[in-house]
Write an enzyme that holds these catalytic residues in place. Structure first.
Site, short mmCIF file in Angstrom:
data_model
loop_
_atom_site.label_atom_id
_atom_site.label_comp_id
_atom_site.label_asym_id
_atom_site.label_seq_id
_atom_site.Cartn_x
_atom_site.Cartn_y
_atom_site.Cartn_z
N GLN A 144 58.31 -23.65 63.24
CA GLN A 144 57.26 -22.65 63.39
C GLN A 144 57.55 -21.42 62.53
O GLN A 144 56.65 -20.87 61.88
CB GLN A 144 57.11 -22.24 64.86
N GLN A 147 56.74 -22.18 59.08
CA GLN A 147 55.29 -22.20 58.91
C GLN A 147 54.74 -20.80 58.75
O GLN A 147 53.84 -20.55 57.95
CB GLN A 147 54.65 -22.87 60.14
N GLU A 148 55.29 -19.87 59.52
CA GLU A 148 54.78 -18.51 59.52
C GLU A 148 55.21 -17.69 58.31
O GLU A 148 54.42 -16.95 57.74
CB GLU A 148 55.23 -17.78 60.80
N SER A 149 56.47 -17.82 57.92
CA SER A 149 57.00 -16.87 56.93
C SER A 149 57.85 -17.48 55.84
O SER A 149 58.32 -16.76 54.95
CB SER A 149 57.85 -15.82 57.64
N TYR A 187 47.90 -25.97 62.07
CA TYR A 187 49.12 -25.25 62.45
C TYR A 187 50.01 -26.14 63.32
O TYR A 187 51.21 -26.32 63.03
CB TYR A 187 48.72 -23.99 63.21
#
Length: 484
Positions: free
Chosen positions: A334, A337-339, A467
């Site tokens: 995650q 995925q975000e950063s 996502y």
């Protein structure tokens, strides 16, 4: 056409650790077949595969075919398989053979539809499988160590201490895995040169890369490997000499069952088309010729065969994932995925940090510095706990993670709307896969977001849908390792 990628049911297997122990080879070196290998134990051709919607491929976990780097699957075979699956409009499932001797058994037993691995095309193997069009051509090379102080020696003195002609192998031992194609080649070479080459067999499940390292470390004097694999190893072990050929050029290909002619035809059509594209050769060069990137990768702490690291924030992620009761790889996926593991990342909407918290959310969960990795991850986990609390009715732990991730992305209200729509239309509101996820996608359509059970209106459902899917695909692309 939607690109379908590999989907693996999550089993609590080690994401990275232990992979090097189950890797059993580098390109080819595949053993001669076990005596009890029996073809035609299953009959499954392209039509049945299309009906299943999944292409099951068998490969070997090694430094060129299939491996994990910074938590992401990579490899020559992996990249080509992804393109093949997309071409055939199939999902991809990769199974890693527990032992290299199992590849042909697994194929003919129906545990896979395709051996996606660098196989040398030989006559004995043609009796058991159908080979695809070749991917490339290589030759087998003698791998030996340069003499001590070779850097300060003139070339002719180095040559005098090395075996530069196959005739010089007479009475000089060569170490290889028993039953490998390298063994087969050495046995044939003895007949060709009319002399005895002592073949020393290396026992156990050991890769070609590892055998080459034994040469580097002086544990053995020499071995044989496919030239492209030997060449990659030489880039980070300059002490190796790989100039002496021990075979003519050999075609390297994949294989299918002999009773899968339509699958074979489809793969060959795809290969012939791919080989006309620049991308095909870019992929080959990336794994077999780009020495700089290979050296960087092999030496990296985040190369899966070197250890158990995904990012430099692993310790923080593990500590906080424990609070959730999640396997830390979910949270790591995650964060990626975000950063992309960039603690200074900032989105167009103003979310910041490793897990991309919005300013208001960060304040709610007690984060004073959103760019501080420890604060950001800790705050993100607090928010995940809050989201998870909305889905007590979801009993399955993996499904609950998916609901939680979707809520983190688009808000719990929209997920509730999708759950109500699913239930109204005869789907299970407590299962994300093929149930609620279908209705989160529909919430962008007026017909659905104006439905009487919908309370939070329009949402671009493709965002939470992708996502969740991307996080699970990344986390769960651990090769499926067959157990007894």
């Amino acid at each position: 056409m939607n690109i379908k990628r590999s989907v693996f049911s999550f089993i609590v297997l080690v994401f990275l650790s232990g992979c090097s122990q189950v890797a059993k080879d580098a390109n080819d070196g595949l053993s001669a077949l076990k005596p009890d290998t029996t073809p035609y134990k299953v009959s499954k051709d392209l039509k049945a595969i299309k009906e299943d919607g999944v292409l099951h491929a068998i490969t070997i976990y090694n430094s060129t075919s299939y491996f994990l780097y910074k938590g992401m699957p990579m490899g020559f075979e992996y990249e080509l398989l992804s393109r093949l699956a997309e071409n055939l409009d199939l999902e991809l499932k990769i199974t890693v053979a527990e032992d290299i001797d199992d590849l042909f058994d697994m194929l003919n037993n129906g545990e896979g539809d395709l051996i996606a691995y660098g196989l040398t095309i030989t006559e004995p193997r043609k009796n058991l499988v159908s080979f695809t069009e070749n991917h490339y051509v290589t030759h087998q090379a003698l791998v030996q160590r340069m003499p001590d102080n070779w850097r300060s020696m003139p070339g002719y003195k180095i040559d005098k201490q090395l075996i530069s002609n196959t005739l010089e192998l007479i009475d000089n031992p060569v170490w290889v895995r028993e039953n490998s194609s390298y063994t087969e080649r050495l046995q044939n070479l003895q007949n060709e040169i009319g002399g005895d080459i002592p073949i020393e067999y290396i026992e156990g499940n050991i890769t070609t890369d590892e055998i080459i390292k034994m040469v580097v470390d002086g544990e053995i004097d020499r071995t044989v490997a496919d030239y492209n694999i030997a060449s990659i190893n030489k880039t980070y072990y300059p002490v190796l000499n790989i100039k002496t050929r021990v075979s003519f050029s050999q075609r390297i290909a994949w294989a299918v069952r002999q009773n899968s002619p339509n699958l074979l035809k489809a793969i060959n059509t795809w290969i012939n088309k791919e080989k006309k594209l620049d991308d095909y050769y870019v992929i080959y060069n990336k794994y077999f010729k780009n020495t700089r990137s290979n050296r960087t990768r092999i030496k990296s702490d985040f190369y899966s065969k070197n250890g158990n690291k995904i990012s430099k924030y692993d310790a923080i992620i593990k500590e906080n994932a424990a609070r959730l009761g999640w396997d830390w790889r979910f949270l790591s996926s995650q964060v990626y995925q975000e950063s992309r593991f960039n603690p200074k990342a900032k989105s167009w909407a103003g979310a910041t940090g490793l897990i991309q918290l919005m300013p208001a959310t960060a304040k709610e969960v007690g984060v004073s510095n959103n760019y501080n990795p420890e604060q950001n991850i800790k705050g993100g986990v607090k928010y995940l706990e809050r989201m998870r609390g909305n889905f007590e009715s979801v009993e399955d732990s993996i499904q609950k993670i998916k609901f939680t991730l979707a809520a983190f992305n688009c808000g719990a209200g929209h997920v509730f709307d999708a759950m109500r729509l699913a239930e109204k239309n005869g789907k299970n509101p407590n299962i994300w896969d093929k149930n609620v996820e279908e209705y989160i996608l529909k919430l962008k359509d007026k017909k659905y977001y104006q439905d009487e059970v919908v309370r939070h209106g329009f949402v671009r459902g493709t965002e939470p849908y992708n996502y969740v899917k991307d996080i699970f695909l990344r986390c769960c692309k651990l090769p499926l390792i067959r157990t007894a």
